[in-house]
Design a protein around this motif. Structure first.
Motif, PDB file in Angstrom:
ATOM      1  N   ASP A  81      40.077  28.952  15.496  1.00  0.00           N
ATOM      2  CA  ASP A  81      40.544  27.566  15.458  1.00  0.00           C
ATOM      3  C   ASP A  81      39.347  26.635  15.266  1.00  0.00           C
ATOM      4  N   TYR A 110      55.351  31.121  21.533  1.00  0.00           N
ATOM      5  CA  TYR A 110      54.337  31.326  20.511  1.00  0.00           C
ATOM      6  C   TYR A 110      53.505  32.545  20.894  1.00  0.00           C
ATOM      7  N   ALA A 170      49.619  33.868  20.499  1.00  0.00           N
ATOM      8  CA  ALA A 170      48.296  33.331  20.176  1.00  0.00           C
ATOM      9  C   ALA A 170      47.230  34.342  20.569  1.00  0.00           C
ATOM     10  N   LEU A 218      47.826  31.485  15.649  1.00  0.00           N
ATOM     11  CA  LEU A 218      48.957  30.953  16.407  1.00  0.00           C
ATOM     12  C   LEU A 218      50.222  31.045  15.573  1.00  0.00           C
ATOM     13  N   THR A 252      49.528  26.587  11.566  1.00  0.00           N
ATOM     14  CA  THR A 252      50.330  27.412  12.469  1.00  0.00           C
ATOM     15  C   THR A 252      51.533  27.908  11.684  1.00  0.00           C
TER      16      THR A 252
END
Length: 353
Positions: free
Chosen positions: A277, A193, A195, A310, A164
């Protein structure tokens, strides 16, 4: 020291792909020991370690009795063999200064704001004992006589995952770390954040509440449990849709709490894993078309951003010395910006057809 090891287990998972545990401490209970909760027993045996830390270590599966993990309410018995089992071998955890470039957004006598690149480990751990952010900070502050990188009263106030990117605050004085730590604990800081996640949302914003704890099927992941389950730690994430691309969505996530892998676990829990991810299944084609051109498009996207999409974009808090509100924003890194542009071009082309 053992108390430092226990502290580190709360913050982030290490990368032991085999899920192996290593013994760091062994205590054989005396023959005359009366029944006593293990968290209290270990607090009495280990100096400078709080009962709360031991409870969290036990709840994470690190405290074993007679080779089996136990919870913090287990009552020790005579001749029990208590071991502290961690996901990394014993290692000299002393932090040495290393000449590594840092993207310093802001710095004064009390603190530093750093924009961490994806791929940089924040703190030494299993397999990553050098080249970390704290090694770089130690080098940057090596001429500051009052800053000791091995002193837990200064340094990182919070962490983000290796892959990240984004903003972190480092305290240069004990007072700064204490006051900033209180703000994080009381949830008065502001962190958001960006994402990119799989799937489209019916709503424009929402709230996710669910305890975060280790996944019993994969100890390198975190899982979400009901708030009243007594498993894991309370966690709340708010999200807002920023941009829709049909099969993926750019969202802003605002944290009420800061748990390990919180956004990654929460988004997977509601059916929207972070794009690319690997740990949470976002590196598979989860939405879209079966045609070869779309499959190749996604594979090209994974090459552009080969990590969870992210970024810790904003960070706000009250300055520990001046009392003024401090707010920082960082631009998206190149890999995420290129990824979004690729989706924008595809969406634009689809709309023109």
């Amino acid at each position: 020291m053992t108390e430092d090891i226990i502290q580190n287990t709360e913050e982030e998972l290490t990368e032991d792909e085999n899920g192996q545990l290593y013994e760091h401490l062994r205590i054989v209970v005396d023959k005359g020991q009366v029944p006593l909760r293990i968290d209290k027993f270990m607090t009495e045996k280990l100096q400078h370690t709080s009962r709360n830390r031991i409870q969290r270590a036990a709840d994470s599966g690190f405290v074993h009795v007679n080779e089996k993990p136990v919870k913090s309410n287990y009552k020790v018995r005579p001749l029990d063999v208590i071991t502290l089992m961690l996901d990394r071998p014993q290692y000299d955890s002393s932090i040495e200064p290393e000449d590594i470039p840092l993207d310093i957004v802001y710095e004064d006598s009390e603190l530093m704001i750093i924009n961490k690149p994806a791929g940089m480990v924040v703190h030494p751990g299993c397999g990553n004992y050098h080249g970390t952010l704290v090694n770089a900070v130690a080098w940057h502050l090596k001429d500051v006589p009052d800053y000791d990188p091995n002193d837990p009263e200064v340094g990182l106030v919070h962490r983000i995952d290796k892959d990240t990117s984004g903003l972190l605050v480092v305290a240069k004085t004990p007072l700064a770390k204490t006051k900033l730590g209180v703000q994080f604990f009381n949830k008065t800081t502001h962190r958001s954040y960006n994402a990119l996640v799989w799937g489209n949302f019916q709503e424009d914003e929402g709230r996710i509440e669910g305890n975060i704890g280790r996944d019993p099927k994969d100890r390198l992941r975190m899982a979400v449990f009901p708030p009243d389950s007594g498993i894991g730690k309370t966690a709340v994430t708010h999200y807002r849709v920023l941009e829709r691309f049909g099969y993926v969505t750019l969202v802003e996530c605002i944290l009420e709490t800061g748990r390990t892998h919180q956004i990654r676990a929460h988004m997977k829990h509601i059916g929207h894993p972070l794009f690319s991810d690997e740990r949470y299944g976002g590196n598979e084609i989860l939405r879209g078309e079966r045609c070869g051109s779309y499959q190749q498009f996604i594979r090209n996207c994974f090459k552009i951003c080969p990590r969870q999409a992210l970024h810790a974009k904003t960070l706000g808090f009250v300055h520990p010395k001046t009392g003024k509100q401090m707010d920082f924003t960082s631009a998206l890194p190149d890999d995420m910006e290129q990824l979004l542009e690729k989706w924008r071009r595809r969406q634009s082309n689809d709309e023109e057809m």
